[in-house]
Design a protein around this motif. Sequence first.
Motif, PDB file in Angstrom:
ATOM      1  N   THR A  47     -31.374  -9.973 -25.016  1.00 26.99           N
ATOM      2  CA  THR A  47     -30.925 -10.724 -26.056  1.00 26.99           C
ATOM      3  C   THR A  47     -31.203 -12.099 -25.926  1.00 26.99           C
ATOM      4  O   THR A  47     -31.219 -12.751 -24.948  1.00 26.99           O
ATOM      5  N   PHE A  76     -21.211  -2.453 -27.899  1.00 26.02           N
ATOM      6  CA  PHE A  76     -22.239  -1.279 -28.400  1.00 26.02           C
ATOM      7  C   PHE A  76     -21.200   0.013 -28.413  1.00 26.02           C
ATOM      8  O   PHE A  76     -20.322   0.076 -27.797  1.00 26.02           O
ATOM      9  N   GLN A  85     -31.206  -1.676 -32.222  1.00 23.97           N
ATOM     10  CA  GLN A  85     -31.676  -0.727 -33.284  1.00 23.97           C
ATOM     11  C   GLN A  85     -33.129  -0.622 -32.440  1.00 23.97           C
ATOM     12  O   GLN A  85     -33.761   0.369 -32.829  1.00 23.97           O
ATOM     13  N   THR A 129     -28.097  -9.064 -30.307  1.00 26.39           N
ATOM     14  CA  THR A 129     -27.607  -7.588 -29.875  1.00 26.39           C
ATOM     15  C   THR A 129     -27.835  -6.451 -30.804  1.00 26.39           C
ATOM     16  O   THR A 129     -28.416  -5.459 -30.371  1.00 26.39           O
ATOM     17  N   GLN A 130     -27.726  -6.612 -32.088  1.00 29.67           N
ATOM     18  CA  GLN A 130     -27.823  -5.599 -33.097  1.00 29.67           C
ATOM     19  C   GLN A 130     -29.427  -5.198 -33.210  1.00 29.67           C
ATOM     20  O   GLN A 130     -29.627  -4.068 -33.282  1.00 29.67           O
ATOM     21  N   HIS A 131     -30.236  -6.048 -33.397  1.00 28.40           N
ATOM     22  CA  HIS A 131     -31.652  -5.844 -33.111  1.00 28.40           C
ATOM     23  C   HIS A 131     -32.127  -5.098 -31.915  1.00 28.40           C
ATOM     24  O   HIS A 131     -32.920  -4.326 -32.203  1.00 28.40           O
ATOM     25  N   GLY A 185     -24.525 -10.563 -35.821  1.00 28.53           N
ATOM     26  CA  GLY A 185     -25.576  -9.689 -35.011  1.00 28.53           C
ATOM     27  C   GLY A 185     -25.667 -10.083 -33.575  1.00 28.53           C
ATOM     28  O   GLY A 185     -26.311  -9.155 -32.911  1.00 28.53           O
ATOM     29  N   ASN A 212     -20.010 -12.087 -31.733  1.00 26.09           N
ATOM     30  CA  ASN A 212     -19.187 -11.243 -31.962  1.00 26.09           C
ATOM     31  C   ASN A 212     -17.928 -11.349 -31.006  1.00 26.09           C
ATOM     32  O   ASN A 212     -17.013 -11.339 -31.172  1.00 26.09           O
TER      33      ASN A 212
END
Length: 281
Positions: free
Chosen positions: A94, A144, A128, A123-125, A186, A191
Amino acid sequence: MLDKRYQTLISLAETQSFTQTAKQLFITQPAVSQQIASLESELKFPLIIHEHNRITLTTAGFKLANFAKQTSLESQKVISSLKTGTEHLKMGCTLSLSSTILPKFIQQLSTRANVVTTKINNTQHILQNIRDGKVDFGLIEGNFDKEEFDSFFVQKESFICVTHNSIGGNSIEDLFNQTLLLREPGSGSRNIFENWLATQNYRITDFKNVIEIASPSAIVELLKQGSGISFMYQSLVADELKSEQLKKLDLTGFHVEHPINLVFLKNSYFKETYREIVESV
């Protein structure tokens, strides 16, 4: 190494279309239907549901497709490492950790493996990217799904409120009239802050002005110019705090530490490799 029917299921889970799956795999649409029907007959449970000329995978179908995808990705990696005798690791990280923890990891990894790819994003990328096999593991500070991912704890980081010396405040309420410099949706740090705000029955929109910025370094520069406040890992601004270009605000009720984890797919064949990496750093 996988039966071609499982490769078809993986594609179908992604496209949700017999037509698109056929195009993706360069086979006919009837061949896609036959392969899925054959798999359902062998397994003795349904994989797809037909609804008004549309299809969707059953819960079991999605779980099997995800397992097959992971098996396919990891089998390719095993074969590659056996052929070359070298581990070729693809890692993600990240943005918030890229200037603090990442260099230490790369230095240690270079002594035992060939790091061929390092992807830096929110984080979300990164999560994925792990799902898609674009990276083998990721260093993340965000939350997560523990049903989908496994992890090893790396360290804890202090998460603080930071601002220019000209700005003050003793509580979160004192800061609502300030401009909040915030990472994009994201990101792990956003978050963390949003979750803490929720525990206090507040929201991002309670701040007078909010500016979203994807770059942590850009946020730090704006803070140094007196452009607002932000919430981030203390290690990101350690030098600025030491030189008194910025200051930490000790807000009432705000004491946050968050774990940094090395995250990878559940039941990964390379789990012990990842454990050794964390223990060596």
